[in-house]
Scaffold this motif. Structure first.
Motif, mmCIF file in Angstrom:
data_model
loop_
_atom_site.group_PDB
_atom_site.id
_atom_site.type_symbol
_atom_site.label_atom_id
_atom_site.label_comp_id
_atom_site.label_asym_id
_atom_site.label_seq_id
_atom_site.Cartn_x
_atom_site.Cartn_y
_atom_site.Cartn_z
ATOM 1 N N LEU A 272 56.609 23.329 69.867
ATOM 2 C CA LEU A 272 55.481 23.778 70.668
ATOM 3 C C LEU A 272 54.810 22.558 71.281
ATOM 4 N N LEU A 273 54.431 22.662 72.532
ATOM 5 C CA LEU A 273 53.740 21.572 73.217
ATOM 6 C C LEU A 273 52.322 22.008 73.544
ATOM 7 N N LEU A 274 51.358 21.199 73.122
ATOM 8 C CA LEU A 274 49.971 21.425 73.498
ATOM 9 C C LEU A 274 49.630 20.392 74.567
ATOM 10 N N ARG A 275 49.450 20.865 75.788
ATOM 11 C CA ARG A 275 49.170 19.975 76.922
ATOM 12 C C ARG A 275 47.688 19.601 76.928
ATOM 13 N N ALA A 276 47.335 18.748 75.984
ATOM 14 C CA ALA A 276 45.926 18.413 75.783
ATOM 15 C C ALA A 276 45.348 17.626 76.948
ATOM 16 N N ASP A 277 46.156 16.809 77.597
ATOM 17 C CA ASP A 277 45.628 16.038 78.723
ATOM 18 C C ASP A 277 45.243 16.959 79.867
ATOM 19 N N ASP A 278 46.085 17.934 80.158
ATOM 20 C CA ASP A 278 45.733 18.926 81.177
ATOM 21 C C ASP A 278 44.508 19.739 80.753
ATOM 22 N N LEU A 279 44.479 20.102 79.480
ATOM 23 C CA LEU A 279 43.358 20.880 78.950
ATOM 24 C C LEU A 279 42.034 20.183 79.213
ATOM 25 N N PHE A 280 41.966 18.895 78.870
ATOM 26 C CA PHE A 280 40.694 18.181 79.006
ATOM 27 C C PHE A 280 40.401 17.794 80.448
ATOM 28 N N ALA A 281 41.434 17.606 81.254
ATOM 29 C CA ALA A 281 41.191 17.348 82.675
ATOM 30 C C ALA A 281 40.508 18.553 83.324
ATOM 31 N N GLU A 282 40.992 19.741 83.012
ATOM 32 C CA GLU A 282 40.383 20.955 83.546
ATOM 33 C C GLU A 282 38.978 21.159 82.999
ATOM 34 N N ALA A 283 38.813 20.871 81.701
ATOM 35 C CA ALA A 283 37.494 21.031 81.087
ATOM 36 C C ALA A 283 36.492 20.058 81.688
ATOM 37 N N ALA A 284 36.944 18.836 81.982
ATOM 38 C CA ALA A 284 36.049 17.836 82.562
ATOM 39 C C ALA A 284 35.602 18.242 83.965
ATOM 40 N N GLU A 285 36.474 18.894 84.701
ATOM 41 C CA GLU A 285 36.090 19.373 86.024
ATOM 42 C C GLU A 285 34.994 20.427 85.919
ATOM 43 N N ALA A 286 35.053 21.225 84.869
ATOM 44 C CA ALA A 286 34.098 22.323 84.722
ATOM 45 C C ALA A 286 32.743 21.864 84.194
ATOM 46 N N ALA A 287 32.769 20.912 83.238
ATOM 47 C CA ALA A 287 31.518 20.562 82.561
ATOM 48 C C ALA A 287 31.229 19.067 82.510
#
Length: 214
Positions: free
Chosen positions: A167-182
């Motif tokens: 299983l791959l957790l794409r954490a870098d993408d996750l936080f990039a999107e989160a940073a755009e939001a908040a």
């Protein structure tokens, strides 16, 4: 009612491994200590949501570790514990040490160390893997330049996840999107280590990945 299928199986022993992001305050004198970061949150919610699975969770993250340092303690802190599932997050210190200490680890070396963690766990334990890619939320003026070093490591983790059927957790993408939001400051206080909200976000993403969503 038919039970919801998850990546995790009844009676799994889940080992979280990596650096300070995983370590996050665990008590070295207590082998069952999970710390007080995303690992503890994920374990608590997994147990609450799927108590019938009877899952056991262990944390052996060590702050400051590079991939080579995790490799050095792998026998004691992973293989001897005989986990059935290994969740691995390591790599940001391989990048960080290049910029704060001038100690470079090539991408090829990083991949060699990473394979040296996965191979014996697969061969000796038939363990299943959750690979959490390293991530960065740049806050300081110098941190965007770290991408040159970090992005190839992320590519290694993504490729190995496919090769090892992990299983791959794409954490870098996750936080990039989160940073755009908040904004990045909501999720981290130094670009690497997570705030309370950041730990919560990573824990939720891990639970979604293994099939134990809210």
């Amino acid at each position: 009612m038919t039970p919801v299928t998850t990546f995790l199986q009844r009676g799994d022993r889940v080992l979280f491994q990596g650096d300070s992001i995983t370590d996050w305050g665990r008590d070295r004198d207590d082998p069952m200590s999970l710390g007080h970061g995303w690992v503890a949150i994920a374990a608590a919610l997994a147990g609450a949501r799927r108590p019938e699975l009877g899952l056991e969770f262990l944390n052996r993250g060590v702050g400051g570790d590079t991939a080579a340092m995790v490799r050095d303690r792998w026998e004691r802190d992973a293989l001897e514990l005989r986990p059935t599932v290994i969740s691995l997050l390591v790599g940001i210190n391989d990048t960080w040490r290049r910029y704060d200490a001038g100690t470079a680890t090539s991408t090829d070396e990083y991949e060699e160390h990473y394979r040296a963690l996965l191979d014996p766990a697969r061969e000796r334990l038939a363990a299943r893997f959750v690979l959490v890619e390293p991530f960065l939320l740049p806050l300081t003026p110098d941190q965007p330049a770290w991408r040159e070093d970090l992005d190839p490591r992320i590519a290694v983790v993504r490729r190995l996840a496919t090769e090892y059927d992990a299983l791959l957790l794409r954490a870098d993408d996750l936080f990039a999107e989160a940073a755009e939001a908040a904004g990045a400051e909501h999720w981290t206080f130094d670009g690497v280590h997570l705030s309370v909200a950041g730990n919560g976000l990573l824990a939720e993403a891990w639970l979604d990945a293994v099939g134990i969503p809210a």
